[in-house]
Scaffold this active site. Sequence first.
Site, mmCIF file in Angstrom:
data_model
loop_
_atom_site.group_PDB
_atom_site.id
_atom_site.type_symbol
_atom_site.label_atom_id
_atom_site.label_comp_id
_atom_site.label_asym_id
_atom_site.label_seq_id
_atom_site.Cartn_x
_atom_site.Cartn_y
_atom_site.Cartn_z
ATOM 1 N N ASP A 18 6.066 -2.130 1.079
ATOM 2 C CA ASP A 18 4.670 -1.690 1.214
ATOM 3 C C ASP A 18 3.993 -2.310 2.430
ATOM 4 O OD1 ASP A 18 5.634 -1.832 -1.654
ATOM 5 O OD2 ASP A 18 3.907 -0.543 -1.919
ATOM 6 N N ASP A 39 7.321 2.662 0.805
ATOM 7 C CA ASP A 39 5.975 2.738 1.379
ATOM 8 C C ASP A 39 5.969 2.107 2.769
ATOM 9 O OD1 ASP A 39 5.032 4.142 -0.755
ATOM 10 O OD2 ASP A 39 3.700 2.573 -1.512
ATOM 11 N N TYR A 87 1.938 4.274 5.568
ATOM 12 C CA TYR A 87 0.622 4.595 4.988
ATOM 13 C C TYR A 87 -0.174 5.549 5.872
ATOM 14 C CZ TYR A 87 1.443 1.205 1.300
ATOM 15 O OH TYR A 87 1.983 0.551 0.226
ATOM 16 N N HIS A 141 11.209 1.974 -5.797
ATOM 17 C CA HIS A 141 9.840 1.698 -5.371
ATOM 18 C C HIS A 141 8.944 1.255 -6.527
ATOM 19 C CE1 HIS A 141 6.399 1.565 -2.846
ATOM 20 N NE2 HIS A 141 5.752 2.432 -3.591
ATOM 21 N N HIS A 155 -0.917 0.202 -11.070
ATOM 22 C CA HIS A 155 0.333 0.943 -11.326
ATOM 23 C C HIS A 155 1.010 0.533 -12.633
ATOM 24 C CE1 HIS A 155 -0.148 2.686 -7.459
ATOM 25 N NE2 HIS A 155 0.196 1.632 -6.774
ATOM 26 N N HIS A 178 5.532 -1.147 -4.473
ATOM 27 C CA HIS A 178 4.464 -0.348 -5.070
ATOM 28 C C HIS A 178 3.228 -1.163 -5.458
ATOM 29 C CE1 HIS A 178 2.983 3.430 -6.391
ATOM 30 N NE2 HIS A 178 3.172 3.292 -7.671
ATOM 31 N N HIS A 205 0.845 -4.229 -5.020
ATOM 32 C CA HIS A 205 0.607 -5.074 -3.855
ATOM 33 C C HIS A 205 0.348 -6.514 -4.271
ATOM 34 C CE1 HIS A 205 -0.679 -0.994 -2.093
ATOM 35 N NE2 HIS A 205 0.629 -1.133 -2.134
#
Length: 484
Positions: free
Chosen positions: A180, A209, A212, A331, A341, A368, A370
């Site tokens: 990410d 990720d 972005y 992910h 999430h 996924h 953070h």
Amino acid sequence: MSFSLRFPPIASSSYSVSMRGLVFLVLCILILNGSDPCSGGKTSSFTRKVEKSVDMPLDSDVFHVPPGYNAPQQVHITQGDHVGMAMIVSWVTQDEAGSSVVLYWSEDSKHKKEAKGKHSTYQFYNYTSGYIHHCTILNLKHDTKYYYEVGIDHTIRKFWFITPPEIGPDIPYTFGLIGDLGQTFDSNNTLTHYELNPHKGKTVLYVGDLSYADNHPDHDNVRWDTWGRFTERSVAYQPWIWTAGNHEIDFAPELGEIKPFKPFRHRYHTPFKASGSTEPFWYSIKRASAYIIVLSSYSAYGTYTPQNQWLIDELPKVNRSETPWLIVLMHSPWYNSNSYHYMEGETMRVMFEPLFVQYKVDLVFAGHVHAYERSERVSNVAYNIANGMCTPVRDQSAPVYITIGDGGNIEGLAIEMTEPQPRYSAHREASFGHAILDIKNRTHAYYSWHRNQDSFAVEADSLWFYNRFWHPVDDSICARGEEA
Ligand SMILES: *[C@@H]1O[C@H](CO)[C@@H](O)[C@H](O)[C@H]1NC(C)=O
Ligand SMILES: *[C@@H]1O[C@H](CO)[C@@H](O)[C@H](O)[C@H]1NC(C)=O
Ligand SMILES: *[C@@H]1O[C@H](CO)[C@@H](O)[C@H](O)[C@H]1NC(C)=O
Ligand SMILES: *[C@@H]1O[C@H](CO)[C@@H](O)[C@H](O)[C@H]1NC(C)=O
Ligand SMILES: [Fe+2]
């Protein structure tokens, strides 16, 4: 050392433990002076950065376009076959197609060899990409430094990489772990910390990720280009192993973009055919003493689907005498106690967790969320709708699950955790950072997590992992007092 050390189910109120287990528990409690990490994890109260994460402006130094007409940019490499004797080299030329050839030579040779690639372009809404080149170099020697050149005439750019050693059960190898990442000032900080970590990662296991870009108006694909230029300083010199995340989907029917993964599929190739996969989003590679399986959280995985079928066929192929370390990348995490999430990984867990326990997967890395989180070795496979057994239990055949989606992207930190901390969660903290997995031999791997606020060598979480096939001894922090 006994392999039959058994832990009671965490949430069970009546259980029996073996004498040995009892002695061990008492020992553990004594050693840790009353604080019992076996019965609950740690939520770090470390005060992390609270300012908003903002994308670096387009004129930032890290997005600098290399000088010269049609100069190759966004150079990146990834493993190009199943065993580490091939490399996919990719780059973009902006003005015209130019050449898709890579010239390469080993350090001890003056003769330049040539590999021919292909290029393509794509459109996304009103964006047209540059010429995206992919070239696979085959028949590389193991453990060898190669130089390579892309571009023609006055705009040739030269890079290098080191191929992995030949596959074998006791071959040491060091992986970096990043997820990410995005392209904020924090992302730059994470990458810098990875580069300057005294434990030198040789290959990045990237858990999804990437750019972005989809957080910008119309999924502004210019932000895919800037991400490519930003990360070049690492990924042109060492392979990053790609996992697809939700920010790779780029599904935007409001813009007429209805084919998922379009930019990612064009820009980031993977060696999926070499492992019998039919899509670039799930595949496997071997590297040194590790067998890496990459799964796609955003491709179908139910019974009868291509990914499900592939994984069922794939796991029996893993030969732990050849590659002792079985590592899975995905992910969306299965064991995530962050509110962010929460439970998104649950459906895939239901489908695949019994296989992970059966085949004794060592480690599962996801992104996924953070923040950072590491689980105990637990499984939750007993539930059958009717029996009510739906609590994770300690399981020495189960992997440790690590969430490392703390690369520093524009969405900021996920600071809200579910409370109380579930007992399967060993360590969690909302800070940006990266991790290093340093495999020593078939039994031992040293793992460390590094947060961006600390200086480069500081390990904010670290432990030895013991291999589930060769040394399936409890490796939790609790068990550390009884070093095997
Ligand atoms: C694409 O469209 C947006 C408006 O929807 C506009 O701001 C942008 O400049 C356009 N980009 C290109 C490359 O035409
Ligand atoms: C990104 O990090 C590099 C290396 O630490 C530094 O040289 C550069 O100035 C940074 N760029 C930005 C925009 O922060
Ligand atoms: C597994 O790998 C070992 C070591 O390379 C090899 O000797 C053995 O034949 C392999 N087993 C199978 C079933 O391929
Ligand atoms: C494997 O590595 C660990 C950690 O470096 C070491 O303690 C152990 O002795 C090694 N095992 C073998 C068989 O060399
Ligand atoms: Fe994500």
